[in-house]
Design an enzyme around this catalytic site. Structure first.
Site, PDB file in Angstrom:
ATOM      1  N   GLY A   9       0.821  -1.216   0.000  1.00 26.66           N
ATOM      2  CA  GLY A   9       0.000   0.000   0.000  1.00 26.66           C
ATOM      3  C   GLY A   9       0.846   1.253   0.000  1.00 26.66           C
ATOM      4  O   GLY A   9       0.439   2.297   0.513  1.00 26.66           O
ATOM      5  N   LEU A  83      -0.088  -2.138   4.932  1.00 26.60           N
ATOM      6  CA  LEU A  83      -1.069  -1.050   4.896  1.00 26.60           C
ATOM      7  C   LEU A  83      -2.100  -1.240   3.788  1.00 26.60           C
ATOM      8  O   LEU A  83      -3.169  -0.613   3.825  1.00 26.60           O
ATOM      9  CB  LEU A  83      -0.360   0.296   4.661  1.00 26.60           C
ATOM     10  CG  LEU A  83       0.876   0.608   5.515  1.00 26.60           C
ATOM     11  CD1 LEU A  83       1.363   2.019   5.225  1.00 26.60           C
ATOM     12  CD2 LEU A  83       0.573   0.452   6.997  1.00 26.60           C
ATOM     13  N   SER A 128      -7.839  -0.685  12.745  1.00 28.82           N
ATOM     14  CA  SER A 128      -8.618   0.549  12.603  1.00 28.82           C
ATOM     15  C   SER A 128      -9.567   0.748  13.771  1.00 28.82           C
ATOM     16  O   SER A 128     -10.087  -0.221  14.332  1.00 28.82           O
ATOM     17  CB  SER A 128      -9.433   0.440  11.317  1.00 28.82           C
ATOM     18  OG  SER A 128     -10.489   1.368  11.321  1.00 28.82           O
ATOM     19  N   GLU A 130     -12.420   1.592  13.365  1.00 30.60           N
ATOM     20  CA  GLU A 130     -13.704   1.045  12.906  1.00 30.60           C
ATOM     21  C   GLU A 130     -13.993  -0.306  13.567  1.00 30.60           C
ATOM     22  O   GLU A 130     -15.136  -0.756  13.597  1.00 30.60           O
ATOM     23  CB  GLU A 130     -13.688   0.863  11.387  1.00 30.60           C
ATOM     24  CG  GLU A 130     -13.995   2.104  10.603  1.00 30.60           C
ATOM     25  CD  GLU A 130     -15.438   2.571  10.727  1.00 30.60           C
ATOM     26  OE1 GLU A 130     -16.355   1.785  10.460  1.00 30.60           O
ATOM     27  OE2 GLU A 130     -15.641   3.732  11.115  1.00 30.60           O
ATOM     28  N   TYR A 152     -16.072  -3.654   6.154  1.00 28.11           N
ATOM     29  CA  TYR A 152     -14.703  -3.153   6.356  1.00 28.11           C
ATOM     30  C   TYR A 152     -14.255  -3.395   7.794  1.00 28.11           C
ATOM     31  O   TYR A 152     -13.160  -3.934   8.046  1.00 28.11           O
ATOM     32  CB  TYR A 152     -14.623  -1.655   6.014  1.00 28.11           C
ATOM     33  CG  TYR A 152     -13.303  -1.040   6.433  1.00 28.11           C
ATOM     34  CD1 TYR A 152     -12.173  -1.164   5.632  1.00 28.11           C
ATOM     35  CD2 TYR A 152     -13.184  -0.369   7.656  1.00 28.11           C
ATOM     36  CE1 TYR A 152     -10.953  -0.629   6.031  1.00 28.11           C
ATOM     37  CE2 TYR A 152     -11.965   0.166   8.063  1.00 28.11           C
ATOM     38  CZ  TYR A 152     -10.856   0.024   7.247  1.00 28.11           C
ATOM     39  OH  TYR A 152      -9.648   0.554   7.655  1.00 28.11           O
ATOM     40  N   LYS A 156     -11.235  -5.834   9.234  1.00 23.01           N
ATOM     41  CA  LYS A 156     -10.094  -5.368  10.037  1.00 23.01           C
ATOM     42  C   LYS A 156      -9.994  -6.138  11.361  1.00 23.01           C
ATOM     43  O   LYS A 156      -8.895  -6.402  11.848  1.00 23.01           O
ATOM     44  CB  LYS A 156     -10.196  -3.856  10.271  1.00 23.01           C
ATOM     45  CG  LYS A 156      -9.833  -3.051   9.036  1.00 23.01           C
ATOM     46  CD  LYS A 156      -8.336  -3.154   8.723  1.00 23.01           C
ATOM     47  CE  LYS A 156      -7.941  -2.505   7.424  1.00 23.01           C
ATOM     48  NZ  LYS A 156      -6.505  -2.564   7.152  1.00 23.01           N
ATOM     49  N   GLU A 284     -24.115   2.985  11.038  1.00 23.41           N
ATOM     50  CA  GLU A 284     -23.133   4.068  11.244  1.00 23.41           C
ATOM     51  C   GLU A 284     -22.315   3.818  12.504  1.00 23.41           C
ATOM     52  O   GLU A 284     -22.770   3.151  13.447  1.00 23.41           O
ATOM     53  CB  GLU A 284     -23.896   5.396  11.353  1.00 23.41           C
ATOM     54  CG  GLU A 284     -23.060   6.650  11.605  1.00 23.41           C
ATOM     55  CD  GLU A 284     -22.047   6.969  10.504  1.00 23.41           C
ATOM     56  OE1 GLU A 284     -21.017   6.256  10.432  1.00 23.41           O
ATOM     57  OE2 GLU A 284     -22.270   7.951   9.758  1.00 23.41           O
TER      58      GLU A 284
HETATM   59  O1  G4F Z   1     -14.222   9.908   6.058  1.00 21.77           O
HETATM   60  P1  G4F Z   1     -15.007   8.685   6.228  1.00 21.77           P
HETATM   61  O2  G4F Z   1     -15.440   7.995   4.989  1.00 21.77           O
HETATM   62  O3  G4F Z   1     -14.140   7.756   7.169  1.00 21.77           O
HETATM   63  P2  G4F Z   1     -14.512   6.518   8.118  1.00 21.77           P
HETATM   64  O4  G4F Z   1     -15.716   5.807   7.634  1.00 21.77           O
HETATM   65  O5  G4F Z   1     -14.539   7.016   9.519  1.00 21.77           O
HETATM   66  O6  G4F Z   1     -13.271   5.558   7.889  1.00 21.77           O
HETATM   67  C1  G4F Z   1     -11.926   6.062   7.881  1.00 21.77           C
HETATM   68  O7  G4F Z   1     -11.352   5.968   9.162  1.00 21.77           O
HETATM   69  C2  G4F Z   1     -11.184   4.625   9.646  1.00 21.77           C
HETATM   70  C3  G4F Z   1     -10.569   4.723  11.035  1.00 21.77           C
HETATM   71  O8  G4F Z   1     -11.603   4.875  11.957  1.00 21.77           O
HETATM   72  C4  G4F Z   1     -10.319   3.837   8.695  1.00 21.77           C
HETATM   73  F1  G4F Z   1     -10.129   2.589   9.159  1.00 21.77           F
HETATM   74  C5  G4F Z   1     -10.974   3.809   7.337  1.00 21.77           C
HETATM   75  O9  G4F Z   1     -10.159   3.120   6.420  1.00 21.77           O
HETATM   76  C6  G4F Z   1     -11.146   5.247   6.861  1.00 21.77           C
HETATM   77  O10 G4F Z   1      -9.861   5.802   6.709  1.00 21.77           O
HETATM   78  O11 G4F Z   1     -16.329   9.001   7.079  1.00 21.77           O
HETATM   79  C7  G4F Z   1     -16.270   9.653   8.312  1.00 21.77           C
HETATM   80  C8  G4F Z   1     -17.685   9.963   8.787  1.00 21.77           C
HETATM   81  C9  G4F Z   1     -18.652   8.783   8.722  1.00 21.77           C
HETATM   82  O12 G4F Z   1     -19.417   8.752   9.884  1.00 21.77           O
HETATM   83  C10 G4F Z   1     -19.556   9.092   7.546  1.00 21.77           C
HETATM   84  O13 G4F Z   1     -20.874   8.561   7.645  1.00 21.77           O
HETATM   85  O14 G4F Z   1     -18.239  10.962   7.917  1.00 21.77           O
HETATM   86  C11 G4F Z   1     -19.582  10.603   7.616  1.00 21.77           C
HETATM   87  N1  G4F Z   1     -19.978  11.230   6.360  1.00 21.77           N
HETATM   88  C12 G4F Z   1     -21.000  12.126   6.224  1.00 21.77           C
HETATM   89  N2  G4F Z   1     -21.142  12.471   4.928  1.00 21.77           N
HETATM   90  C13 G4F Z   1     -19.446  11.012   5.150  1.00 21.77           C
HETATM   91  C14 G4F Z   1     -20.180  11.793   4.244  1.00 21.77           C
HETATM   92  N3  G4F Z   1     -18.401  10.245   4.757  1.00 21.77           N
HETATM   93  C15 G4F Z   1     -18.072  10.258   3.445  1.00 21.77           C
HETATM   94  N4  G4F Z   1     -17.018   9.508   3.040  1.00 21.77           N
HETATM   95  N5  G4F Z   1     -18.771  10.984   2.513  1.00 21.77           N
HETATM   96  C16 G4F Z   1     -19.849  11.777   2.866  1.00 21.77           C
HETATM   97  O15 G4F Z   1     -20.458  12.428   2.016  1.00 21.77           O
END
Ligand code: G4F
Length: 349
Positions: A9, A83, A128, A130, A152, A156, A284
């Site tokens: 990665g 990674l 993670s 998560e 996901y 993990k 969520e």
């Molecule tokens: O930025 P996200 O997509 O990250 P998420 O799901 O927290 O996952 C990231 O962090 C993890 C570590 O905890 C990693 F393992 C994983 O690989 C990745 O790097 O979403 C963050 C939050 C979520 O609650 C999501 O529902 O933002 C919320 N959200 C609201 N609107 C959105 C959106 N997320 C995305 N991607 N796009 C939206 O429009």
């Protein structure tokens, strides 16, 4: 002889920061990349383009045990940082099978190849926050039970336990990092932080007229990726292998992230933001905040970039990246300043 490290990665956000960090420490750095990346280097290797002459890259796929076995058999690595993964949570709901295949089997293949070859390498697995999912306690620490909420997260947890099992069953030096969200200007555009900072910059520059998001109330513990890769390296320098939470200990909502990012360009996010249920997830993770006391005490690790500093850096980088689209580069050359100064002026109050 320099120490050698393999990063799976390496073309991703964390891989590129880790490669920089290890090169800075004098390592010989190897990376696995998919064949398609070698065929389209300009498109797929943007984050490591500046490092390419100093890296040793090998074509491999997490889906192919022989490709991983071959690389591990041909080199005597000191450290392996695993990674590579399908890391976008939303995508894992769309295609849970390929997420599970890449993330679980990929980890298993690597560990099995190391075991088969009697590799002496120290192994890092990118776990993670998560994995905590529907959290059982707050803040979350190494002893907090897992309750993943997505394919996901499940993948993990499996990778994490495979790593722990190879440590316990075969005495291999294997560590699991439980990293909370970590971001920066190299973050993919599909993740919420980059989506927000990119939109704030585009709206400021007149290139977009709205930002559509899902759940604004989700709370995350957001740190900077460059800080987090230091923790990965420190984990592999200890006498005994162990698992560590890496987090800032602060939590902020998606809404707060928007507020700060738009403030950075002197706009009110409420004028531009629309909620869109297409971005809601079937399940969520509402609240993540980590307790990194163990990493602080045993590794001497602390984050250096604040939440406000992270948001500022990301917005400014997006302004700068978008500036050429407005021909700010040519303008800068004419007026004898840099595009970044012009971008900075664009967000001055
Ligand atoms: O930025 P996200 O997509 O990250 P998420 O799901 O927290 O996952 C990231 O962090 C993890 C570590 O905890 C990693 F393992 C994983 O690989 C990745 O790097 O979403 C963050 C939050 C979520 O609650 C999501 O529902 O933002 C919320 N959200 C609201 N609107 C959105 C959106 N997320 C995305 N991607 N796009 C939206 O429009």
């Amino acid at each position: 002889m320099p120490r050698t490290a393999l990063i799976t990665g390496i073309t991703g956000q964390d891989g590129s920061h880790l490669a920089e960090h290890l090169l800075g420490l004098g390592y010989e750095v190897h990376g696995t990349v998919r064949r398609v990346a070698l065929e389209q280097p300009m498109h797929r290797m943007g984050r490591i383009a500046h490092l390419l002459p100093r890296l040793k890259l090998h074509a491999a796929s997490l889906e192919s045990y022989p490709s991983l076995f071959r690389i591990l058999g041909a080199h005597d690595f000191d450290e392996i940082y695993h990674l590579a993964a399908q890391s976008f949570v939303a995508e894992s709901f769309e295609d849970g099978f390929s997420t599970m295949n890449a993330n679980v089997n990929g980890t298993h293949y690597l560990l099995a190849a190391m075991r088969e070859l009697k590799s002496r390498a120290r192994f890092y697995f990118a776990g993670s926050s998560e994995m905590f999912g529907k959290v059982r306690e707050t803040p979350q620490r190494e002893s907090t039970p897992f309750h993943p909420r997505s394919p996901y997260g499940i993948s993990k947890v499996s990778g994490f336990f495979l790593t722990m099992n190879h440590r316990e069953a075969y005495g291999m030096y294997c560590c699991g990092g439980i990293l909370f969200n970590h971001e920066g200007p190299r973050r993919g555009h599909e993740f919420v932080t980059r989506k927000i900072t990119g939109a704030a910059a585009r709206i400021k520059l007149g290139l977009a007229g709205e930002l559509r998001l899902g759940n604004l109330d989700a709370r995350r513990d957001w740190g900077h990726a460059a800080d987090y890769v230091r923790a990965m390296h420190l984990m592999l320098q200890q006498d005994e292998p162990d698992d560590y939470v890496v987090a800032t200990g602060e939590t902020h909502s998606v809404r707060e992230f928007c507020e700060l990012a738009f403030q950075e360009v002197n706009l009110d996010y409420r004028d531009w933001l629309k909620t869109d249920e297409r971005y809601l997830r079937p399940a969520e993770v509402d609240l993540l905040v980590g307790d990194a006391s163990k990493a602080r005490e045993r590794l001497g690790w602390t984050p250096r970039v604040s939440f406000a500093g992270l948001v500022r850096e990301m917005v400014r980088a997006d302004l700068e990246e978008l500036s050429p689209k407005l021909d700010l580069g040519a303008l800068a050359a004419r007026v004898g300043t840099s595009a970044s100064r012009i971008a900075e002026a664009a967000c001055a109050r």
